[in-house]
Scaffold this motif. Structure first.
Motif, mmCIF file in Angstrom:
data_model
loop_
_atom_site.group_PDB
_atom_site.id
_atom_site.type_symbol
_atom_site.label_atom_id
_atom_site.label_comp_id
_atom_site.label_asym_id
_atom_site.label_seq_id
_atom_site.Cartn_x
_atom_site.Cartn_y
_atom_site.Cartn_z
ATOM 1 N N PHE A 35 0.867 -1.178 0.000
ATOM 2 C CA PHE A 35 0.000 0.000 0.000
ATOM 3 C C PHE A 35 0.895 1.215 0.000
ATOM 4 O O PHE A 35 1.118 1.844 1.029
ATOM 5 C CB PHE A 35 -0.920 -0.038 1.222
ATOM 6 N N ILE A 73 2.152 -0.459 4.927
ATOM 7 C CA ILE A 73 1.681 0.895 4.651
ATOM 8 C C ILE A 73 2.896 1.798 4.618
ATOM 9 O O ILE A 73 3.603 1.944 5.609
ATOM 10 C CB ILE A 73 0.675 1.349 5.714
ATOM 11 N N VAL A 77 -0.432 9.090 5.220
ATOM 12 C CA VAL A 77 -1.825 8.656 5.279
ATOM 13 C C VAL A 77 -2.690 9.896 5.515
ATOM 14 O O VAL A 77 -2.605 10.532 6.558
ATOM 15 C CB VAL A 77 -2.047 7.628 6.404
ATOM 16 N N ILE A 85 -7.941 2.437 3.923
ATOM 17 C CA ILE A 85 -7.023 1.521 4.609
ATOM 18 C C ILE A 85 -7.793 0.643 5.582
ATOM 19 O O ILE A 85 -7.571 -0.568 5.657
ATOM 20 C CB ILE A 85 -5.916 2.313 5.331
ATOM 21 N N TYR A 89 -8.114 -3.398 5.485
ATOM 22 C CA TYR A 89 -7.744 -4.168 6.668
ATOM 23 C C TYR A 89 -8.855 -5.142 7.063
ATOM 24 O O TYR A 89 -8.596 -6.289 7.417
ATOM 25 C CB TYR A 89 -7.432 -3.218 7.822
ATOM 26 N N SER A 100 4.035 -0.582 9.467
ATOM 27 C CA SER A 100 3.960 0.842 9.162
ATOM 28 C C SER A 100 5.368 1.301 8.823
ATOM 29 O O SER A 100 6.279 1.204 9.636
ATOM 30 C CB SER A 100 3.410 1.609 10.363
ATOM 31 N N SER A 105 3.699 7.523 7.932
ATOM 32 C CA SER A 105 2.678 6.569 8.351
ATOM 33 C C SER A 105 2.795 6.245 9.836
ATOM 34 O O SER A 105 1.814 5.859 10.465
ATOM 35 C CB SER A 105 2.745 5.289 7.522
ATOM 36 N N VAL A 122 -0.908 5.827 11.392
ATOM 37 C CA VAL A 122 -1.914 4.893 10.888
ATOM 38 C C VAL A 122 -2.468 4.019 12.016
ATOM 39 O O VAL A 122 -3.532 3.430 11.884
ATOM 40 C CB VAL A 122 -1.333 4.049 9.728
#
Length: 163
Positions: A35, A73, A77, A85, A89, A100, A105, A122
């Motif tokens: 991502f 990730i 973000v 996201i 998930y 992360s 992030s 995140v």
């Protein structure tokens, strides 16, 4: 000496428990949902390229959350992207793991202080298993984060403990 004694010599038998066997299989075949959101995604792609070879650790890139075990990730973000996201998930089957990657992030990075649209980490939306620091982190740092995640998976228990 019979046929079975020759067939099952000491070198052919491995004794383990179910948790160790499942954790070994799980940590050796992590399917990644990459991502990439910003500049950290370039470092994530470099880690998957031939020089660092993420595949040798069993990390296989997948393009759908229904076939993935892990989300990496990488990048900034935003509040708008946080909803997507969370949706991705929720589509991943259990057990699922999150890495992360990068300052943005992890904690919002340099953009959080002056931007109204950046999420401060995140982990406010989904639980994170491993944080990889840096801006952007080097591919070696992502490899170390993967090794930390594999160590965490190795020590997990498949039996749910009730209180």
């Amino acid at each position: 000496m019979g046929i079975l004694d020759k067939e099952f010599s000491d070198s052919n038998i491995i004794i383990t428990n179910f948790d160790n066997l499942m954790n070994w299989a799980r940590l050796s075949s992590l399917w990644q949902l990459g991502f990439g959101l910003a500049c950290c995604a370039i470092e994530m792609m470099a880690t998957s390229a031939s020089h660092y070879d993420f595949d040798r650790f069993g990390v296989i890139p997948r393009n759908t959350p229904r076939q993935a075990d892990i989300i990496i990730i990488s990048g900034t973000v935003t509040l708008k992207m946080a909803l997507r996201i969370k949706r991705l998930y929720e589509q991943i089957a259990d057990p699922k793991y999150i890495i992360s990657m990068g300052s943005c992030s992890n904690c919002g990075g340099p953009y959080w202080e002056h931007g109204y649209h950046v999420l401060k980490g995140v982990d406010r939306v989904i639980p994170v298993d491993v944080y990889v620091p840096g801006c952007p982190p080097r591919p070696e740092a992502l490899l170390e984060g993967l090794l930390k995640l594999q160590e965490k998976i190795r020590n997990e228990s498949s039996v749910k403990k009730t209180a």
